[in-house]
Scaffold this motif. Structure first.
Motif, PDB file in Angstrom:
ATOM      1  N   VAL A  55     -67.274 -31.502  10.613  1.00 63.57           N
ATOM      2  CA  VAL A  55     -65.863 -31.906   9.838  1.00 63.57           C
ATOM      3  C   VAL A  55     -66.284 -32.812   8.987  1.00 63.57           C
ATOM      4  O   VAL A  55     -66.416 -34.039   9.458  1.00 63.57           O
ATOM      5  CB  VAL A  55     -64.649 -32.398  10.989  1.00 63.57           C
ATOM      6  N   PRO A  56     -66.269 -32.601   7.638  1.00 63.91           N
ATOM      7  CA  PRO A  56     -66.761 -33.562   6.894  1.00 63.91           C
ATOM      8  C   PRO A  56     -65.851 -34.720   6.565  1.00 63.91           C
ATOM      9  O   PRO A  56     -64.535 -34.647   6.444  1.00 63.91           O
ATOM     10  CB  PRO A  56     -66.733 -32.782   5.238  1.00 63.91           C
ATOM     11  N   LEU A  57     -66.290 -35.802   6.569  1.00 61.25           N
ATOM     12  CA  LEU A  57     -65.583 -37.253   6.392  1.00 61.25           C
ATOM     13  C   LEU A  57     -65.507 -37.297   4.887  1.00 61.25           C
ATOM     14  O   LEU A  57     -66.138 -36.394   4.034  1.00 61.25           O
ATOM     15  CB  LEU A  57     -66.364 -38.439   6.985  1.00 61.25           C
ATOM     16  N   ASP A  58     -64.794 -38.472   4.338  1.00 60.24           N
ATOM     17  CA  ASP A  58     -64.595 -38.578   3.009  1.00 60.24           C
ATOM     18  C   ASP A  58     -66.035 -38.975   2.401  1.00 60.24           C
ATOM     19  O   ASP A  58     -66.879 -39.455   2.815  1.00 60.24           O
ATOM     20  CB  ASP A  58     -63.999 -39.953   2.830  1.00 60.24           C
ATOM     21  N   LEU A  59     -66.442 -38.271   1.270  1.00 62.09           N
ATOM     22  CA  LEU A  59     -67.719 -38.511   0.555  1.00 62.09           C
ATOM     23  C   LEU A  59     -68.968 -37.557   1.200  1.00 62.09           C
ATOM     24  O   LEU A  59     -70.000 -37.648   0.952  1.00 62.09           O
ATOM     25  CB  LEU A  59     -68.181 -39.804   0.376  1.00 62.09           C
ATOM     26  N   GLU A  60     -68.466 -36.900   2.330  1.00 61.67           N
ATOM     27  CA  GLU A  60     -69.451 -35.748   2.803  1.00 61.67           C
ATOM     28  C   GLU A  60     -69.300 -34.345   2.268  1.00 61.67           C
ATOM     29  O   GLU A  60     -68.277 -34.027   2.138  1.00 61.67           O
ATOM     30  CB  GLU A  60     -69.181 -35.801   4.475  1.00 61.67           C
ATOM     31  N   PRO A  61     -70.301 -33.885   1.854  1.00 57.57           N
ATOM     32  CA  PRO A  61     -70.321 -32.581   1.033  1.00 57.57           C
ATOM     33  C   PRO A  61     -69.608 -31.463   1.986  1.00 57.57           C
ATOM     34  O   PRO A  61     -69.735 -31.258   3.243  1.00 57.57           O
ATOM     35  CB  PRO A  61     -71.509 -32.127   0.811  1.00 57.57           C
ATOM     36  N   GLY A  62     -68.796 -30.843   1.262  1.00 63.83           N
ATOM     37  CA  GLY A  62     -67.713 -29.446   2.246  1.00 63.83           C
ATOM     38  C   GLY A  62     -66.751 -29.557   2.036  1.00 63.83           C
ATOM     39  O   GLY A  62     -65.802 -28.727   1.871  1.00 63.83           O
ATOM     40  N   GLY A  63     -66.006 -30.777   2.145  1.00 67.47           N
ATOM     41  CA  GLY A  63     -64.735 -31.431   1.992  1.00 67.47           C
ATOM     42  C   GLY A  63     -63.846 -30.495   2.877  1.00 67.47           C
ATOM     43  O   GLY A  63     -64.371 -30.025   3.959  1.00 67.47           O
ATOM     44  N   PRO A  64     -62.384 -30.403   2.586  1.00 64.77           N
ATOM     45  CA  PRO A  64     -61.573 -29.843   3.529  1.00 64.77           C
ATOM     46  C   PRO A  64     -61.737 -28.330   3.832  1.00 64.77           C
ATOM     47  O   PRO A  64     -61.033 -27.711   4.487  1.00 64.77           O
ATOM     48  CB  PRO A  64     -60.281 -30.143   2.890  1.00 64.77           C
ATOM     49  N   ASP A  65     -62.478 -27.617   2.754  1.00 68.87           N
ATOM     50  CA  ASP A  65     -62.518 -26.132   2.778  1.00 68.87           C
ATOM     51  C   ASP A  65     -63.693 -25.618   3.552  1.00 68.87           C
ATOM     52  O   ASP A  65     -63.578 -24.605   3.900  1.00 68.87           O
ATOM     53  CB  ASP A  65     -62.820 -25.614   1.148  1.00 68.87           C
ATOM     54  N   LEU A  66     -64.612 -26.471   3.865  1.00 66.62           N
ATOM     55  CA  LEU A  66     -65.694 -26.053   4.679  1.00 66.62           C
ATOM     56  C   LEU A  66     -65.482 -25.371   6.198  1.00 66.62           C
ATOM     57  O   LEU A  66     -65.674 -24.313   6.282  1.00 66.62           O
ATOM     58  CB  LEU A  66     -66.758 -27.095   5.045  1.00 66.62           C
ATOM     59  N   VAL A  67     -64.394 -26.138   6.937  1.00 68.80           N
ATOM     60  CA  VAL A  67     -64.344 -25.566   8.220  1.00 68.80           C
ATOM     61  C   VAL A  67     -63.396 -24.254   8.314  1.00 68.80           C
ATOM     62  O   VAL A  67     -63.866 -23.336   8.938  1.00 68.80           O
ATOM     63  CB  VAL A  67     -63.740 -26.750   9.086  1.00 68.80           C
ATOM     64  N   PRO A  68     -62.338 -24.086   7.439  1.00 65.59           N
ATOM     65  CA  PRO A  68     -61.671 -23.078   7.076  1.00 65.59           C
ATOM     66  C   PRO A  68     -62.678 -21.765   6.719  1.00 65.59           C
ATOM     67  O   PRO A  68     -62.517 -20.625   7.470  1.00 65.59           O
ATOM     68  CB  PRO A  68     -60.605 -23.132   6.358  1.00 65.59           C
ATOM     69  N   ALA A  69     -63.589 -22.101   5.657  1.00 65.45           N
ATOM     70  CA  ALA A  69     -64.405 -21.149   5.219  1.00 65.45           C
ATOM     71  C   ALA A  69     -65.415 -20.553   6.179  1.00 65.45           C
ATOM     72  O   ALA A  69     -65.592 -19.327   6.337  1.00 65.45           O
ATOM     73  CB  ALA A  69     -65.013 -21.620   3.800  1.00 65.45           C
ATOM     74  N   LEU A  70     -65.970 -21.393   7.024  1.00 65.96           N
ATOM     75  CA  LEU A  70     -66.832 -20.819   7.788  1.00 65.96           C
ATOM     76  C   LEU A  70     -66.021 -20.380   9.220  1.00 65.96           C
ATOM     77  O   LEU A  70     -66.650 -19.150   9.605  1.00 65.96           O
ATOM     78  CB  LEU A  70     -67.406 -22.114   8.525  1.00 65.96           C
ATOM     79  N   ALA A  71     -64.853 -20.645   9.713  1.00 67.76           N
ATOM     80  CA  ALA A  71     -64.119 -20.142  10.920  1.00 67.76           C
ATOM     81  C   ALA A  71     -63.796 -18.609  10.261  1.00 67.76           C
ATOM     82  O   ALA A  71     -63.550 -17.942  11.335  1.00 67.76           O
ATOM     83  CB  ALA A  71     -63.000 -21.066  10.756  1.00 67.76           C
ATOM     84  N   ALA A  72     -63.750 -18.397   8.976  1.00 66.77           N
ATOM     85  CA  ALA A  72     -63.263 -17.024   8.551  1.00 66.77           C
ATOM     86  C   ALA A  72     -64.479 -15.940   8.666  1.00 66.77           C
ATOM     87  O   ALA A  72     -64.184 -14.744   8.771  1.00 66.77           O
ATOM     88  CB  ALA A  72     -62.784 -17.009   7.050  1.00 66.77           C
TER      89      ALA A  72
END
Length: 212
Positions: A55-72
């Motif tokens: 789960v990306p923190l602030d300034l970690e690549p991937g941002g808020p879209d990463l987990v939903p994109a992978l979960a899909a």
């Protein structure tokens, strides 16, 4: 007064953190979206059903879209839970989060134990930099060095451009990774010398194993 000696690793961490903080929010948001799309595409190309990520923190690549994109695209998405000794437990993401140590967002499902990472067919993890030989620069807590001892699958770090570097000072506990997923508006995989590139990706991705 004698100032404490700063290690090359600490200097590199400080530099990359500074560069990330200086990125305009719109540029970083675009990079995060591109990385999330590319990470999901990587899962599809790998045919990976069981995937671990973060789960990306602030300034970690991937941002808020990463987990939903992978979960899909993943049948089973493992996300980390920080333990008291800084090791990582894992839980399957079920669209819900809880608050863990230091206010971290963590999956709310049942804890599966630190060894659950061994079931992952593709491991996506955070980092500050990756070297051509696969050495990864983390935040300094040592969590993922422990995790990588248990990993059987290709381990790939999500990075912003400029964070794939020729060399990182390595220590005995450092674990190598297979590649880095880099990008701003677009993203691509760069395979390191940390492990052999999967054969079916040879024609699609640049590989340090091939001298690229």
């Amino acid at each position: 007064m004698v100032l404490p000696e700063v290690s090359p690793k600490s200097e590199l961490r400080a530099h990359i953190r500074s560069v990330r903080r200086a990125l305009p929010a719109t540029v970083r948001a675009g990079a995060d979206r591109a990385l999330a799309v590319a990470a999901a595409d990587l899962v599809r190309r790998a045919g990976a059903r069981n995937v671990s990520a973060y789960v990306p923190l602030d300034l970690e690549p991937g941002g808020p879209d990463l987990v939903p994109a992978l979960a899909a695209v993943a049948e089973r998405l493992l996300l980390p839970v920080l333990l008291d000794d800084n090791d990582l437990d894992w839980a399957v993401y079920d669209d819900t989060f809880t608050t863990g140590r230091f206010g971290l967002r963590e999956p709310a499902g049942p804890r599966l134990g630190p060894d659950a990472i061994g079931s992952a067919e593709l491991v996506l993890l955070p980092g500050l930099a990756v070297a051509e030989d696969g050495t990864r620069l983390g935040q300094g807590g040592g969590s993922y060095d422990r995790v990588l001892h248990r990993v059987q699958a290709p381990a790939i770090v999500l990075l912003y451009p400029g964070e794939l570097v020729p060399k990182i000072p390595a220590e005995p506990h450092d674990q190598r990774v297979c590649g880095a997923l880099l990008g701003y508006d677009t993203a691509h995989v760069h395979w390191t010398k940390g492990c052999p590139i999967p054969h079916h990706w040879h024609s699609e991705y640049q590989s340090a194993n091939d001298g690229g």
